[in-house]
Design an enzyme around this catalytic site. Structure first.
Site, PDB file in Angstrom:
ATOM      1  N   CYS A   1     -19.929   0.653  -1.810  1.00 14.32           N
ATOM      2  CA  CYS A   1     -20.141   0.031  -3.127  1.00 14.32           C
ATOM      3  C   CYS A   1     -21.430   0.457  -3.827  1.00 14.32           C
ATOM      4  CB  CYS A   1     -20.112  -1.491  -2.980  1.00 14.32           C
ATOM      5  SG  CYS A   1     -18.500  -2.103  -2.474  1.00 14.32           S
TER       6      CYS A   1
ATOM      7  N   ASP B   1       0.853  -1.193   0.000  1.00 13.03           N
ATOM      8  CA  ASP B   1       0.000   0.000   0.000  1.00 13.03           C
ATOM      9  C   ASP B   1       0.888   1.242   0.000  1.00 13.03           C
ATOM     10  OD1 ASP B   1      -3.249   0.228   0.893  1.00 13.03           O
ATOM     11  OD2 ASP B   1      -2.063   2.079   0.981  1.00 13.03           O
TER      12      ASP B   1
ATOM     13  N   GLY C   1     -35.438   0.530   5.093  1.00 14.21           N
ATOM     14  CA  GLY C   1     -34.580   1.324   5.972  1.00 14.21           C
ATOM     15  C   GLY C   1     -34.377   2.728   5.442  1.00 14.21           C
TER      16      GLY C   1
ATOM     17  N   LYS D   1     -20.101  -7.999 -12.022  1.00 17.03           N
ATOM     18  CA  LYS D   1     -19.983  -7.304 -10.737  1.00 17.03           C
ATOM     19  C   LYS D   1     -20.972  -6.128 -10.640  1.00 17.03           C
ATOM     20  CE  LYS D   1     -18.545  -5.810  -6.839  1.00 17.03           C
ATOM     21  NZ  LYS D   1     -18.869  -6.465  -5.594  1.00 17.03           N
TER      22      LYS D   1
ATOM     23  N   GLU E   1     -14.609  -8.949  -6.801  1.00 19.59           N
ATOM     24  CA  GLU E   1     -14.792  -9.439  -5.432  1.00 19.59           C
ATOM     25  C   GLU E   1     -16.225  -9.159  -4.979  1.00 19.59           C
ATOM     26  OE1 GLU E   1     -12.764 -11.318  -3.442  1.00 19.59           O
ATOM     27  OE2 GLU E   1     -14.660 -11.329  -2.372  1.00 19.59           O
TER      28      GLU E   1
ATOM     29  N   LEU F   1     -17.236  -9.913  -1.610  1.00 18.53           N
ATOM     30  CA  LEU F   1     -17.342  -9.976  -0.146  1.00 18.53           C
ATOM     31  C   LEU F   1     -18.162  -8.807   0.401  1.00 18.53           C
ATOM     32  CD1 LEU F   1     -15.335  -7.630   1.127  1.00 18.53           C
ATOM     33  CD2 LEU F   1     -13.587  -9.316   0.638  1.00 18.53           C
TER      34      LEU F   1
HETATM   35  N1  NAD Z   1     -15.409  -2.645   0.498  1.00 22.74           N
HETATM   36  C1  NAD Z   1     -16.183  -3.606  -0.005  1.00 22.74           C
HETATM   37  O1  NAD Z   1     -17.051  -4.155   0.660  1.00 22.74           O
HETATM   38  C2  NAD Z   1     -15.969  -4.069  -1.428  1.00 22.74           C
HETATM   39  C3  NAD Z   1     -16.530  -5.280  -1.839  1.00 22.74           C
HETATM   40  C4  NAD Z   1     -16.317  -5.700  -3.156  1.00 22.74           C
HETATM   41  C5  NAD Z   1     -15.569  -4.914  -4.019  1.00 22.74           C
HETATM   42  N2  NAD Z   1     -15.056  -3.733  -3.589  1.00 22.74           N
HETATM   43  C6  NAD Z   1     -14.232  -2.953  -4.518  1.00 22.74           C
HETATM   44  O2  NAD Z   1     -12.870  -3.211  -4.201  1.00 22.74           O
HETATM   45  C7  NAD Z   1     -12.082  -2.024  -4.398  1.00 22.74           C
HETATM   46  C8  NAD Z   1     -11.359  -1.665  -3.132  1.00 22.74           C
HETATM   47  O3  NAD Z   1     -12.314  -1.322  -2.157  1.00 22.74           O
HETATM   48  P1  NAD Z   1     -11.908  -1.120  -0.618  1.00 22.74           P
HETATM   49  O4  NAD Z   1     -13.160  -0.861   0.100  1.00 22.74           O
HETATM   50  O5  NAD Z   1     -11.047  -2.232  -0.199  1.00 22.74           O
HETATM   51  O6  NAD Z   1     -11.032   0.210  -0.745  1.00 22.74           O
HETATM   52  P2  NAD Z   1     -10.218   0.984   0.393  1.00 22.74           P
HETATM   53  O7  NAD Z   1     -10.386   2.409   0.113  1.00 22.74           O
HETATM   54  O8  NAD Z   1     -10.583   0.430   1.731  1.00 22.74           O
HETATM   55  O9  NAD Z   1      -8.698   0.568   0.138  1.00 22.74           O
HETATM   56  C9  NAD Z   1      -7.962   0.906  -0.992  1.00 22.74           C
HETATM   57  C10 NAD Z   1      -6.485   0.934  -0.618  1.00 22.74           C
HETATM   58  O10 NAD Z   1      -5.712   1.073  -1.807  1.00 22.74           O
HETATM   59  C11 NAD Z   1      -4.557   1.889  -1.496  1.00 22.74           C
HETATM   60  N3  NAD Z   1      -3.991   2.403  -2.745  1.00 22.74           N
HETATM   61  C12 NAD Z   1      -4.533   3.294  -3.610  1.00 22.74           C
HETATM   62  N4  NAD Z   1      -3.736   3.457  -4.675  1.00 22.74           N
HETATM   63  C13 NAD Z   1      -2.658   2.654  -4.496  1.00 22.74           C
HETATM   64  C14 NAD Z   1      -1.494   2.367  -5.277  1.00 22.74           C
HETATM   65  N5  NAD Z   1      -1.300   2.923  -6.464  1.00 22.74           N
HETATM   66  N6  NAD Z   1      -0.597   1.496  -4.781  1.00 22.74           N
HETATM   67  C15 NAD Z   1      -0.796   0.903  -3.584  1.00 22.74           C
HETATM   68  N7  NAD Z   1      -1.887   1.113  -2.816  1.00 22.74           N
HETATM   69  C16 NAD Z   1      -2.818   1.967  -3.277  1.00 22.74           C
HETATM   70  C17 NAD Z   1      -5.122   2.920  -0.553  1.00 22.74           C
HETATM   71  O11 NAD Z   1      -4.098   3.555   0.201  1.00 22.74           O
HETATM   72  C18 NAD Z   1      -6.080   2.081   0.307  1.00 22.74           C
HETATM   73  O12 NAD Z   1      -5.419   1.559   1.447  1.00 22.74           O
HETATM   74  C19 NAD Z   1     -13.054  -0.962  -4.911  1.00 22.74           C
HETATM   75  O13 NAD Z   1     -13.051  -0.958  -6.298  1.00 22.74           O
HETATM   76  C20 NAD Z   1     -14.394  -1.453  -4.397  1.00 22.74           C
HETATM   77  O14 NAD Z   1     -15.461  -0.987  -5.180  1.00 22.74           O
HETATM   78  C21 NAD Z   1     -15.219  -3.303  -2.307  1.00 22.74           C
END
Ligand code: NAD
Length: 437
Positions: free
Chosen positions: A263, A31, A256, A207, A151, A153
Protein backbone atom coordinates in the site's frame (compact mmCIF):
# COMPACT_ATOMS: atom_id res chain seq x y z
CA UNK A 1 -28.79 -10.01 6.08
CA UNK A 2 -27.72 -9.08 2.55
CA UNK A 3 -26.50 -11.13 -0.37
CA UNK A 4 -23.01 -9.89 -1.11
CA UNK A 5 -20.54 -10.50 -3.92
CA UNK A 6 -16.87 -9.69 -3.43
CA UNK A 7 -14.83 -9.36 -6.59
CA UNK A 8 -11.15 -10.13 -5.93
CA UNK A 9 -10.11 -12.63 -3.27
CA UNK A 10 -6.79 -11.15 -2.14
CA UNK A 11 -5.77 -9.90 1.29
CA UNK A 12 -8.63 -7.40 1.37
CA UNK A 13 -11.30 -9.40 -0.48
CA UNK A 14 -10.84 -12.61 1.49
CA UNK A 15 -10.73 -10.93 4.90
CA UNK A 16 -13.72 -8.71 4.00
CA UNK A 17 -15.67 -11.66 2.62
CA UNK A 18 -15.01 -13.78 5.71
CA UNK A 19 -15.76 -10.84 8.01
CA UNK A 20 -19.00 -9.87 6.27
CA UNK A 21 -20.20 -13.48 6.36
CA UNK A 22 -19.38 -13.55 10.09
CA UNK A 23 -21.61 -10.45 10.41
CA UNK A 24 -24.49 -12.61 9.13
CA UNK A 25 -24.47 -11.76 5.41
CA UNK A 26 -24.36 -14.38 2.68
CA UNK A 27 -21.16 -13.74 0.78
CA UNK A 28 -19.89 -15.06 -2.53
CA UNK A 29 -16.22 -14.33 -3.20
CA UNK A 30 -15.20 -14.42 -6.84
CA UNK A 31 -11.77 -14.35 -8.42
CA UNK A 32 -10.34 -14.85 -11.90
CA UNK A 33 -7.64 -17.07 -10.41
CA UNK A 34 -8.93 -20.63 -10.73
CA UNK A 35 -6.23 -22.14 -8.52
CA UNK A 36 -7.07 -19.76 -5.67
CA UNK A 37 -10.77 -20.65 -5.78
CA UNK A 38 -9.96 -24.34 -5.96
CA UNK A 39 -7.73 -24.01 -2.88
CA UNK A 40 -10.39 -22.12 -0.94
CA UNK A 41 -13.04 -24.70 -1.79
CA UNK A 42 -10.60 -27.29 -0.38
CA UNK A 43 -10.18 -25.42 2.95
CA UNK A 44 -6.76 -24.09 1.93
CA UNK A 45 -6.08 -20.41 2.59
CA UNK A 46 -3.87 -18.93 -0.16
CA UNK A 47 -2.41 -16.22 2.10
CA UNK A 48 -0.92 -16.18 5.59
CA UNK A 49 -3.06 -14.04 7.88
CA UNK A 50 -3.48 -14.84 11.60
CA UNK A 51 -7.03 -15.90 12.53
CA UNK A 52 -8.27 -16.01 8.94
CA UNK A 53 -8.34 -19.78 8.48
CA UNK A 54 -10.81 -20.50 11.26
CA UNK A 55 -13.03 -17.55 10.25
CA UNK A 56 -13.17 -18.78 6.67
CA UNK A 57 -13.71 -22.40 7.68
CA UNK A 58 -16.59 -21.65 10.09
CA UNK A 59 -18.51 -19.51 7.62
CA UNK A 60 -17.74 -21.78 4.66
CA UNK A 61 -19.09 -24.77 6.61
CA UNK A 62 -22.17 -22.75 7.62
CA UNK A 63 -22.75 -22.00 3.92
CA UNK A 64 -22.52 -18.26 4.54
CA UNK A 65 -19.33 -17.97 2.52
CA UNK A 66 -18.88 -19.28 -1.02
CA UNK A 67 -16.01 -19.21 -3.52
CA UNK A 68 -16.42 -19.25 -7.26
CA UNK A 69 -14.91 -18.24 -10.63
CA UNK A 70 -18.36 -17.56 -12.06
CA UNK A 71 -18.42 -13.78 -11.82
CA UNK A 72 -21.61 -13.32 -13.84
CA UNK A 73 -23.70 -15.57 -11.63
CA UNK A 74 -22.15 -14.17 -8.44
CA UNK A 75 -23.08 -10.62 -9.46
CA UNK A 76 -26.58 -11.48 -10.62
CA UNK A 77 -27.36 -13.32 -7.36
CA UNK A 78 -26.16 -10.50 -5.10
CA UNK A 79 -27.52 -7.14 -3.99
CA UNK A 80 -24.26 -5.57 -2.87
CA UNK A 81 -21.15 -5.92 -5.00
CA UNK A 82 -17.77 -5.06 -3.52
CA UNK A 83 -14.85 -4.39 -5.82
CA UNK A 84 -11.69 -5.54 -3.96
CA UNK A 85 -9.30 -6.18 -6.85
CA UNK A 86 -5.69 -4.99 -6.89
CA UNK A 87 -4.66 -1.48 -7.93
CA UNK A 88 -0.91 -1.95 -8.44
CA UNK A 89 1.45 0.75 -9.57
CA UNK A 90 1.85 1.31 -13.30
CA UNK A 91 5.25 2.07 -14.82
CA UNK A 92 4.43 5.79 -14.74
CA UNK A 93 3.58 5.57 -11.02
CA UNK A 94 -0.19 5.95 -11.37
CA UNK A 95 -2.58 3.34 -9.98
CA UNK A 96 -3.35 0.65 -12.55
CA UNK A 97 -7.14 0.71 -12.66
CA UNK A 98 -7.54 -1.92 -15.37
CA UNK A 99 -8.66 -4.60 -12.85
CA UNK A 100 -11.15 -2.20 -11.30
CA UNK A 101 -12.60 -1.27 -14.68
CA UNK A 102 -12.74 -4.92 -15.75
CA UNK A 103 -14.75 -5.66 -12.61
CA UNK A 104 -16.99 -2.63 -13.35
CA UNK A 105 -17.61 -3.96 -16.87
CA UNK A 106 -18.61 -7.36 -15.48
CA UNK A 107 -21.03 -5.62 -13.13
CA UNK A 108 -22.43 -3.50 -16.00
CA UNK A 109 -23.14 -6.69 -17.97
CA UNK A 110 -25.00 -8.35 -15.10
CA UNK A 111 -27.17 -5.66 -13.55
CA UNK A 112 -30.36 -7.71 -13.50
CA UNK A 113 -31.92 -5.73 -10.60
CA UNK A 114 -31.12 -2.89 -8.17
CA UNK A 115 -27.63 -3.22 -6.69
CA UNK A 116 -25.13 -1.27 -4.65
CA UNK A 117 -21.73 -1.13 -6.30
CA UNK A 118 -19.10 -0.49 -3.70
CA UNK A 119 -15.36 -0.04 -4.15
CA UNK A 120 -13.05 -1.27 -1.39
CA UNK A 121 -9.91 -1.12 -3.52
CA UNK A 122 -7.78 1.97 -3.02
CA UNK A 123 -8.52 4.15 -6.04
CA UNK A 124 -7.60 7.76 -6.90
CA UNK A 125 -10.22 10.46 -6.53
CA UNK A 126 -12.45 10.43 -9.57
CA UNK A 127 -12.37 6.66 -10.10
CA UNK A 128 -15.85 6.21 -8.60
CA UNK A 129 -17.19 8.62 -11.17
CA UNK A 130 -15.52 6.62 -13.96
CA UNK A 131 -16.99 3.37 -12.62
CA UNK A 132 -20.44 4.94 -12.58
CA UNK A 133 -19.95 5.97 -16.22
CA UNK A 134 -19.06 2.37 -17.16
CA UNK A 135 -22.18 1.03 -15.45
CA UNK A 136 -24.36 3.79 -16.92
CA UNK A 137 -23.14 3.06 -20.44
CA UNK A 138 -25.15 -0.16 -20.32
CA UNK A 139 -27.79 0.48 -17.64
CA UNK A 140 -30.38 2.82 -16.25
CA UNK A 141 -29.28 4.96 -13.29
CA UNK A 142 -32.22 3.69 -11.22
CA UNK A 143 -30.69 0.21 -11.22
CA UNK A 144 -27.74 1.03 -8.95
CA UNK A 145 -26.13 3.29 -6.42
CA UNK A 146 -22.39 3.73 -6.16
CA UNK A 147 -20.50 3.72 -2.87
CA UNK A 148 -16.86 4.21 -1.92
CA UNK A 149 -15.98 2.18 1.17
CA UNK A 150 -12.18 2.19 1.45
CA UNK A 151 -10.52 -0.48 3.55
CA UNK A 152 -8.03 0.31 6.32
CA UNK A 153 -7.09 -3.19 7.51
CA UNK A 154 -3.43 -3.94 8.15
CA UNK A 155 -1.91 -7.20 7.03
CA UNK A 156 -0.87 -9.23 10.06
CA UNK A 157 -3.85 -8.00 12.09
CA UNK A 158 -6.36 -7.85 9.25
CA UNK A 159 -9.12 -9.94 10.84
CA UNK A 160 -9.11 -7.90 14.01
CA UNK A 161 -8.93 -4.63 12.07
CA UNK A 162 -11.90 -5.66 9.96
CA UNK A 163 -13.96 -6.74 12.97
CA UNK A 164 -13.04 -3.77 15.15
CA UNK A 165 -12.21 -0.88 12.80
CA UNK A 166 -11.29 2.59 14.06
CA UNK A 167 -13.94 3.98 11.73
CA UNK A 168 -16.03 3.07 8.71
CA UNK A 169 -15.93 5.39 5.73
CA UNK A 170 -18.99 5.25 3.51
CA UNK A 171 -18.97 7.69 0.60
CA UNK A 172 -22.20 7.76 -1.36
CA UNK A 173 -24.51 9.97 -3.35
CA UNK A 174 -27.80 8.82 -1.76
CA UNK A 175 -29.25 8.15 1.69
CA UNK A 176 -30.67 4.89 0.41
CA UNK A 177 -27.19 3.61 -0.44
CA UNK A 178 -25.72 4.85 2.82
CA UNK A 179 -28.42 3.14 4.89
CA UNK A 180 -28.07 -0.13 2.98
CA UNK A 181 -24.32 -0.10 3.55
CA UNK A 182 -24.79 0.67 7.24
CA UNK A 183 -26.97 -2.39 7.44
CA UNK A 184 -24.21 -4.58 6.01
CA UNK A 185 -21.98 -3.54 8.91
CA UNK A 186 -24.79 -3.69 11.49
CA UNK A 187 -22.85 -5.71 14.13
CA UNK A 188 -20.26 -2.92 14.37
CA UNK A 189 -22.88 -0.63 15.92
CA UNK A 190 -22.52 -2.62 19.15
CA UNK A 191 -18.94 -1.36 19.40
CA UNK A 192 -20.15 2.13 18.47
CA UNK A 193 -17.75 2.23 15.53
CA UNK A 194 -17.71 5.79 14.17
CA UNK A 195 -19.17 6.02 10.67
CA UNK A 196 -18.03 8.75 8.31
CA UNK A 197 -20.83 9.56 5.88
CA UNK A 198 -19.21 11.50 3.06
CA UNK A 199 -19.29 12.10 -0.66
CA UNK A 200 -17.66 9.48 -2.91
CA UNK A 201 -14.75 11.81 -3.69
CA UNK A 202 -14.14 12.60 -0.03
CA UNK A 203 -14.09 8.89 0.86
CA UNK A 204 -11.57 8.23 -1.92
CA UNK A 205 -9.38 11.06 -0.62
CA UNK A 206 -9.62 9.94 3.04
CA UNK A 207 -7.92 6.66 2.15
CA UNK A 208 -4.99 8.22 0.28
CA UNK A 209 -4.57 11.06 2.78
CA UNK A 210 -4.45 8.54 5.65
CA UNK A 211 -1.92 6.21 4.04
CA UNK A 212 0.30 9.05 2.89
CA UNK A 213 0.26 10.57 6.37
CA UNK A 214 1.39 7.29 7.94
CA UNK A 215 4.12 6.93 5.32
CA UNK A 216 5.17 10.48 6.07
CA UNK A 217 5.49 9.67 9.78
CA UNK A 218 7.77 6.73 8.95
CA UNK A 219 9.97 8.78 6.65
CA UNK A 220 10.11 11.55 9.21
CA UNK A 221 11.33 9.28 12.01
CA UNK A 222 13.79 7.64 9.62
CA UNK A 223 15.29 11.03 8.82
CA UNK A 224 15.45 11.88 12.52
CA UNK A 225 17.06 8.46 13.15
CA UNK A 226 19.70 9.14 10.51
CA UNK A 227 20.47 12.48 12.13
CA UNK A 228 20.55 10.85 15.59
CA UNK A 229 23.32 8.59 14.34
CA UNK A 230 25.44 11.59 13.39
CA UNK A 231 24.80 13.76 16.44
CA UNK A 232 24.92 10.95 19.01
CA UNK A 233 21.26 10.83 20.07
CA UNK A 234 19.10 7.72 20.59
CA UNK A 235 16.12 7.71 18.24
CA UNK A 236 14.16 5.31 20.44
CA UNK A 237 14.12 7.72 23.34
CA UNK A 238 13.37 10.56 20.94
CA UNK A 239 10.43 8.67 19.38
CA UNK A 240 9.09 7.55 22.74
CA UNK A 241 9.11 11.04 24.17
CA UNK A 242 7.60 12.45 20.97
CA UNK A 243 4.83 9.85 21.13
CA UNK A 244 3.97 10.80 24.69
CA UNK A 245 2.63 14.02 23.23
CA UNK A 246 -1.01 13.20 22.51
CA UNK A 247 -0.92 15.40 19.41
CA UNK A 248 1.77 13.19 17.87
CA UNK A 249 0.89 9.61 19.08
CA UNK A 250 3.57 6.91 19.42
CA UNK A 251 2.37 4.89 16.43
CA UNK A 252 4.36 4.75 13.20
CA UNK A 253 7.40 6.29 14.83
CA UNK A 254 9.57 3.19 14.46
CA UNK A 255 12.72 3.73 12.45
CA UNK A 256 13.83 1.05 10.02
CA UNK A 257 14.89 0.25 6.47
CA UNK A 258 11.98 2.25 4.97
CA UNK A 259 8.31 1.50 4.45
CA UNK A 260 7.23 -1.25 2.09
CA UNK A 261 4.21 -3.44 1.51
CA UNK A 262 1.40 -3.41 -0.97
CA UNK A 263 0.00 0.00 0.00
CA UNK A 264 2.25 2.84 1.18
CA UNK A 265 4.77 2.81 -1.69
CA UNK A 266 2.17 2.79 -4.45
CA UNK A 267 -0.37 4.98 -2.66
CA UNK A 268 2.13 7.76 -1.89
CA UNK A 269 3.27 7.82 -5.51
CA UNK A 270 -0.33 7.78 -6.83
CA UNK A 271 -1.32 10.63 -4.48
CA UNK A 272 1.68 12.71 -5.40
CA UNK A 273 0.89 12.22 -9.10
CA UNK A 274 -2.73 13.24 -8.45
CA UNK A 275 -1.36 16.44 -6.92
CA UNK A 276 0.90 17.09 -9.90
CA UNK A 277 -1.93 16.36 -12.33
CA UNK A 278 -4.02 18.97 -10.55
CA UNK A 279 -1.14 21.45 -10.60
CA UNK A 280 -0.69 21.17 -6.84
CA UNK A 281 2.54 19.29 -6.16
CA UNK A 282 2.37 17.63 -2.72
CA UNK A 283 5.84 18.48 -1.45
CA UNK A 284 5.57 16.62 1.86
CA UNK A 285 4.44 13.40 0.18
CA UNK A 286 7.17 13.72 -2.46
CA UNK A 287 9.75 14.14 0.31
CA UNK A 288 8.43 11.05 2.14
CA UNK A 289 8.90 9.00 -1.03
CA UNK A 290 12.42 10.33 -1.62
CA UNK A 291 13.49 9.69 1.98
CA UNK A 292 12.08 6.19 1.73
CA UNK A 293 13.95 5.41 -1.47
CA UNK A 294 17.20 6.59 0.12
CA UNK A 295 16.69 4.57 3.28
CA UNK A 296 17.25 1.19 1.62
CA UNK A 297 20.37 2.55 -0.07
CA UNK A 298 21.54 3.70 3.35
CA UNK A 299 21.07 0.17 4.71
CA UNK A 300 23.33 -1.22 1.98
CA UNK A 301 25.94 1.43 2.85
CA UNK A 302 25.76 0.27 6.46
CA UNK A 303 26.39 -3.35 5.41
CA UNK A 304 29.26 -2.17 3.26
CA UNK A 305 30.77 -0.28 6.22
CA UNK A 306 30.36 -3.26 8.54
CA UNK A 307 32.25 -5.37 6.02
CA UNK A 308 34.98 -2.73 5.47
CA UNK A 309 33.75 -2.11 1.90
CA UNK A 310 34.42 -5.71 0.96
CA UNK A 311 30.97 -7.13 0.24
CA UNK A 312 32.18 -9.02 -2.80
CA UNK A 313 32.37 -12.80 -2.20
CA UNK A 314 30.93 -12.40 1.31
CA UNK A 315 28.11 -14.60 2.59
CA UNK A 316 25.35 -12.45 4.04
CA UNK A 317 22.42 -13.90 5.97
CA UNK A 318 19.10 -12.06 5.70
CA UNK A 319 16.61 -12.75 8.48
CA UNK A 320 13.10 -11.61 7.55
CA UNK A 321 11.85 -11.20 4.00
CA UNK A 322 8.22 -10.13 4.56
CA UNK A 323 7.54 -6.39 4.55
CA UNK A 324 6.41 -6.73 8.15
CA UNK A 325 5.82 -9.50 10.69
CA UNK A 326 2.77 -11.79 10.66
CA UNK A 327 2.35 -11.66 6.90
CA UNK A 328 3.71 -13.58 3.92
CA UNK A 329 3.43 -10.48 1.72
CA UNK A 330 6.73 -9.43 0.14
CA UNK A 331 5.38 -6.71 -2.12
CA UNK A 332 7.80 -3.73 -2.01
CA UNK A 333 9.47 -5.24 1.07
CA UNK A 334 12.87 -3.82 2.11
CA UNK A 335 14.31 -7.26 1.29
CA UNK A 336 13.28 -6.80 -2.35
CA UNK A 337 15.33 -3.60 -2.57
CA UNK A 338 18.33 -4.51 -0.42
CA UNK A 339 19.05 -8.07 -1.62
CA UNK A 340 19.50 -7.12 -5.32
CA UNK A 341 21.96 -4.37 -4.31
CA UNK A 342 23.98 -6.86 -2.25
CA UNK A 343 23.97 -9.39 -5.08
CA UNK A 344 25.19 -6.65 -7.42
CA UNK A 345 28.08 -6.01 -5.02
CA UNK A 346 29.02 -9.68 -5.27
CA UNK A 347 27.51 -11.08 -2.06
CA UNK A 348 25.99 -14.54 -1.66
CA UNK A 349 22.65 -14.42 0.13
CA UNK A 350 21.44 -16.88 2.77
CA UNK A 351 17.79 -16.12 3.51
CA UNK A 352 15.23 -17.12 6.12
CA UNK A 353 11.69 -16.01 6.90
CA UNK A 354 9.12 -17.92 8.98
CA UNK A 355 6.32 -17.61 6.38
CA UNK A 356 7.30 -15.49 3.38
CA UNK A 357 9.97 -17.65 1.71
CA UNK A 358 7.66 -19.19 -0.89
CA UNK A 359 6.48 -15.80 -2.07
CA UNK A 360 10.05 -14.54 -2.12
CA UNK A 361 11.29 -17.53 -4.11
CA UNK A 362 8.99 -16.48 -6.92
CA UNK A 363 11.01 -13.25 -7.33
CA UNK A 364 14.44 -14.54 -6.28
CA UNK A 365 14.66 -18.23 -7.20
CA UNK A 366 18.46 -18.29 -7.13
CA UNK A 367 19.39 -17.22 -3.61
CA UNK A 368 19.91 -19.77 -0.81
CA UNK A 369 16.92 -20.45 1.45
CA UNK A 370 17.04 -22.14 4.85
CA UNK A 371 14.30 -23.60 7.03
CA UNK A 372 15.46 -21.90 10.22
CA UNK A 373 17.57 -18.90 11.22
CA UNK A 374 20.31 -21.08 12.65
CA UNK A 375 21.06 -22.73 9.30
CA UNK A 376 20.72 -19.41 7.48
CA UNK A 377 23.37 -17.64 9.57
CA UNK A 378 25.84 -20.54 9.66
CA UNK A 379 29.26 -19.49 8.36
CA UNK A 380 28.00 -16.15 7.09
CA UNK A 381 30.16 -13.03 7.28
CA UNK A 382 27.34 -10.69 8.22
CA UNK A 383 23.74 -10.99 9.33
CA UNK A 384 21.00 -8.48 8.47
CA UNK A 385 17.64 -8.37 10.23
CA UNK A 386 14.95 -6.92 7.98
CA UNK A 387 11.66 -7.99 9.63
CA UNK A 388 10.86 -7.82 13.35
CA UNK A 389 9.39 -11.32 13.69
CA UNK A 390 8.97 -12.27 17.37
CA UNK A 391 11.17 -15.28 16.72
CA UNK A 392 14.00 -12.92 15.76
CA UNK A 393 13.40 -10.58 18.70
CA UNK A 394 14.24 -13.49 20.96
CA UNK A 395 17.25 -14.68 19.00
CA UNK A 396 19.99 -16.32 21.10
CA UNK A 397 22.93 -13.99 20.44
CA UNK A 398 25.50 -16.42 21.84
CA UNK A 399 24.31 -19.10 19.47
CA UNK A 400 24.22 -16.60 16.61
CA UNK A 401 27.81 -15.62 17.29
CA UNK A 402 28.97 -19.24 17.52
CA UNK A 403 27.38 -20.11 14.18
CA UNK A 404 28.58 -17.15 12.13
CA UNK A 405 32.03 -16.85 10.55
CA UNK A 406 32.32 -13.40 12.10
CA UNK A 407 29.98 -11.69 14.59
CA UNK A 408 28.80 -8.84 12.36
CA UNK A 409 25.18 -7.71 12.40
CA UNK A 410 22.95 -4.99 11.00
CA UNK A 411 19.71 -4.76 12.96
CA UNK A 412 17.53 -2.55 10.74
CA UNK A 413 14.56 -2.99 13.08
CA UNK A 414 16.40 -2.20 16.32
CA UNK A 415 15.09 -5.34 18.00
CA UNK A 416 18.37 -6.47 19.59
CA UNK A 417 19.90 -5.17 22.78
CA UNK A 418 22.89 -2.98 21.98
CA UNK A 419 24.48 -3.73 25.36
CA UNK A 420 24.15 -7.50 24.80
CA UNK A 421 25.70 -7.18 21.35
CA UNK A 422 28.52 -5.20 22.90
CA UNK A 423 29.06 -7.68 25.72
CA UNK A 424 29.37 -10.50 23.21
CA UNK A 425 31.77 -8.56 21.01
CA UNK A 426 29.59 -8.13 17.95
CA UNK A 427 30.44 -5.56 15.35
CA UNK A 428 27.00 -4.03 14.92
CA UNK A 429 24.92 -1.28 13.41
CA UNK A 430 21.24 -0.34 13.59
CA UNK A 431 19.04 2.64 12.71
CA UNK A 432 19.43 5.74 14.86
CA UNK A 433 21.14 4.32 17.94
CA UNK A 434 24.64 3.78 19.28
CA UNK A 435 26.80 1.79 16.85
CA UNK A 436 30.07 -0.10 17.20
CA UNK A 437 31.70 1.27 14.07
N1 NAD B 1 -3.33 -5.47 1.30
C1 NAD B 1 -3.66 -4.53 2.18
O1 NAD B 1 -3.18 -4.50 3.31
C2 NAD B 1 -4.67 -3.47 1.81
C3 NAD B 1 -5.26 -2.70 2.82
C4 NAD B 1 -6.20 -1.73 2.46
C5 NAD B 1 -6.52 -1.55 1.13
N2 NAD B 1 -5.91 -2.29 0.17
C6 NAD B 1 -6.31 -2.10 -1.23
O2 NAD B 1 -7.23 -3.13 -1.56
C7 NAD B 1 -7.05 -3.54 -2.93
C8 NAD B 1 -6.78 -5.01 -3.00
O3 NAD B 1 -5.54 -5.26 -2.37
P1 NAD B 1 -5.05 -6.76 -2.05
O4 NAD B 1 -3.79 -6.62 -1.32
O5 NAD B 1 -6.16 -7.51 -1.44
O6 NAD B 1 -4.81 -7.28 -3.53
P2 NAD B 1 -4.38 -8.74 -4.02
O7 NAD B 1 -3.46 -8.54 -5.14
O8 NAD B 1 -3.96 -9.56 -2.84
O9 NAD B 1 -5.73 -9.40 -4.56
C9 NAD B 1 -6.44 -8.95 -5.66
C10 NAD B 1 -7.23 -10.12 -6.24
O10 NAD B 1 -8.11 -9.63 -7.24
C11 NAD B 1 -8.21 -10.63 -8.29
N3 NAD B 1 -8.74 -10.00 -9.50
C12 NAD B 1 -8.16 -9.06 -10.28
N4 NAD B 1 -9.00 -8.69 -11.26
C13 NAD B 1 -10.15 -9.40 -11.10
C14 NAD B 1 -11.40 -9.43 -11.79
N5 NAD B 1 -11.64 -8.63 -12.82
N6 NAD B 1 -12.34 -10.28 -11.35
C15 NAD B 1 -12.12 -11.07 -10.28
N7 NAD B 1 -10.97 -11.07 -9.58
C16 NAD B 1 -10.00 -10.22 -9.97
C17 NAD B 1 -6.79 -11.14 -8.38
O11 NAD B 1 -6.74 -12.41 -9.03
C18 NAD B 1 -6.37 -11.20 -6.90
O12 NAD B 1 -6.68 -12.46 -6.33
C19 NAD B 1 -5.94 -2.64 -3.48
O13 NAD B 1 -6.50 -1.53 -4.09
C20 NAD B 1 -5.19 -2.23 -2.23
O14 NAD B 1 -4.51 -1.01 -2.41
C21 NAD B 1 -5.01 -3.27 0.48
Amino acid sequence: MEKICIIGVGYVGLVSGAGLSEFGNEVTCVDLDQEKIKQLNNYEIPIYEPGLKSLVKTNFNNKKLHFTNDINKAIRNSKIIFIAVGTPQKKNGEADLSYVYAAANSIADNLNNYKIICTKSTVPVGTGYEIEKIILSKNDNKLFDYVSNPEFLREGSAVNDFMIPDRLVIGSRSNKAFNLMKNVYRPLFINETPIVNSSVETAEMIKYASNAFLALKISYINEIANLCEIVGADVHQVAKAMGQDGRISPKFLHPGPGFGGSCFPKDTVALSLLGTKNKLPLKTVEAAIEVNNNQSIRMVEKINNLLDNKVSNKKISILGLAFKPKTDDVREAASRKIIPQLIKLGATIHAYDPVAMNNFKYHFPDINYFDNWEDAVTETDACVILTEWNELRGIDLRKLKSLMSKPVILDTKNILSVSNLEKLGFKYDNVGRKVSI
